[in-house]
Design a protein around this motif. Structure first.
Motif, PDB file in Angstrom:
ATOM      1  N   GLU A 188     -15.023   3.293 -76.900  1.00 40.44           N
ATOM      2  CA  GLU A 188     -16.220   4.016 -76.466  1.00 40.44           C
ATOM      3  C   GLU A 188     -17.149   3.124 -75.653  1.00 40.44           C
ATOM      4  OE1 GLU A 188     -16.798   7.216 -76.482  1.00 40.44           O
ATOM      5  OE2 GLU A 188     -14.934   7.601 -77.564  1.00 40.44           O
TER       6      GLU A 188
ATOM      7  N   ALA B  94     -15.494   2.888 -72.284  1.00 37.14           N
ATOM      8  CA  ALA B  94     -15.623   4.174 -71.599  1.00 37.14           C
ATOM      9  C   ALA B  94     -17.038   4.342 -71.054  1.00 37.14           C
ATOM     10  CB  ALA B  94     -15.276   5.319 -72.551  1.00 37.14           C
TER      11      ALA B  94
ATOM     12  N   MET C  53     -18.063   4.568 -67.034  1.00 36.00           N
ATOM     13  CA  MET C  53     -18.870   5.636 -66.438  1.00 36.00           C
ATOM     14  C   MET C  53     -19.942   5.047 -65.525  1.00 36.00           C
ATOM     15  SD  MET C  53     -17.732   8.584 -67.246  1.00 36.00           S
ATOM     16  CE  MET C  53     -18.957   9.866 -67.236  1.00 36.00           C
TER      17      MET C  53
ATOM     18  N   LEU D  55     -11.078  10.298 -63.032  1.00 34.22           N
ATOM     19  CA  LEU D  55     -11.255   9.546 -64.279  1.00 34.22           C
ATOM     20  C   LEU D  55     -12.703   9.613 -64.772  1.00 34.22           C
ATOM     21  CD1 LEU D  55      -9.017   6.461 -63.436  1.00 34.22           C
ATOM     22  CD2 LEU D  55      -8.487   8.330 -65.019  1.00 34.22           C
ATOM     23  N   HIS D  56     -13.649   9.550 -63.852  1.00 37.64           N
ATOM     24  CA  HIS D  56     -15.068   9.635 -64.213  1.00 37.64           C
ATOM     25  C   HIS D  56     -15.372  11.018 -64.809  1.00 37.64           C
ATOM     26  CE1 HIS D  56     -19.364   8.546 -63.643  1.00 37.64           C
ATOM     27  NE2 HIS D  56     -19.514   9.841 -63.444  1.00 37.64           N
TER      28      HIS D  56
ATOM     29  N   ASN E 142     -13.550  11.530 -68.174  1.00 32.97           N
ATOM     30  CA  ASN E 142     -14.217  10.808 -69.255  1.00 32.97           C
ATOM     31  C   ASN E 142     -15.455  11.581 -69.720  1.00 32.97           C
ATOM     32  OD1 ASN E 142     -14.614   8.702 -71.097  1.00 32.97           O
ATOM     33  ND2 ASN E 142     -15.825   7.528 -69.643  1.00 32.97           N
TER      34      ASN E 142
ATOM     35  N   ARG F   9     -14.206  14.517 -71.718  1.00 34.97           N
ATOM     36  CA  ARG F   9     -13.731  14.013 -73.011  1.00 34.97           C
ATOM     37  C   ARG F   9     -14.897  13.822 -73.974  1.00 34.97           C
ATOM     38  NH1 ARG F   9     -13.960   9.541 -75.626  1.00 34.97           N
ATOM     39  NH2 ARG F   9     -14.989   8.502 -73.891  1.00 34.97           N
ATOM     40  N   THR F  10     -16.006  13.320 -73.460  1.00 32.96           N
ATOM     41  CA  THR F  10     -17.192  13.124 -74.289  1.00 32.96           C
ATOM     42  C   THR F  10     -17.751  14.463 -74.756  1.00 32.96           C
ATOM     43  OG1 THR F  10     -17.705  11.094 -73.087  1.00 32.96           O
ATOM     44  CG2 THR F  10     -19.491  12.095 -74.336  1.00 32.96           C
TER      45      THR F  10
ATOM     46  N   ASN G   7      -8.182  17.796 -75.491  1.00 35.41           N
ATOM     47  CA  ASN G   7      -7.949  16.501 -74.850  1.00 35.41           C
ATOM     48  C   ASN G   7      -6.569  16.435 -74.206  1.00 35.41           C
ATOM     49  OD1 ASN G   7     -10.397  15.091 -75.150  1.00 35.41           O
ATOM     50  ND2 ASN G   7      -9.930  14.680 -77.293  1.00 35.41           N
TER      51      ASN G   7
END
Length: 143
Positions: A31, A34, A38, A93-94, A97, A100-101, A117
């Motif tokens: 985390e 991650a 970001m 990817l940004h 992510n 995902r959060t 996910n």
């Protein structure tokens, strides 16, 4: 009536976990990395996207010159292929992510979180794979 003493556990009200508190310690530093990703990918995307928008919309006649020949000429250069590839991968990817959060914050069941996910990762792989394929196999000679 006296105020409760916070040092004693029986005087404290029952508390809920914080919304962003980790569910387990299995994730380790993931985390943290991650979160750092970001911030750094966001900065890189600002440079890439504003550069892209400036070149595509403002310089040399702006949007009127954008056509198939312009894209063919642009993607004949490895520099622009890497530029567009970096923009595609970082944006995917940004954004992934971030989603995902959101999934971690709002899905209550572990099975729901797992399947959301899984769908997220599969869609990201598909979009990055197809985008990479198009960028590197683009053929300006349509027959």
């Amino acid at each position: 009536m006296s105020a409760p003493v916070l040092g004693k556990s029986h005087d404290r009200p029952a508390s809920l976990d914080l919304p962003r508190s980790p569910r387990s310690h299995a994730s380790g530093n993931f985390e943290k990395y991650a979160w750092l990703f970001m911030r750094f990918s966001g900065l890189a995307l600002i440079v890439l996207v504003f550069g892209h928008m400036t070149i595509m919309l403002l310089l040399d006649g702006g949007v009127k010159r954008l056509n198939f020949a312009f894209v063919a000429g642009r993607w004949s250069s490895p520099f622009w292929q890497i530029w567009d590839l970096a923009m595609l991968w970082l944006a995917q990817l940004h954004g992934g992510n971030g989603v995902r959060t959101v999934i971690a914050d709002y899905s209550r069941k572990d099975s729901t979180r797992f399947w959301l996910n899984t769908l997220l990762v599969l869609s990201m792989i598909l979009i990055m794979g197809v985008g990479t394929y198009v960028i590197f196999t683009f053929d300006p000679n349509i027959s």
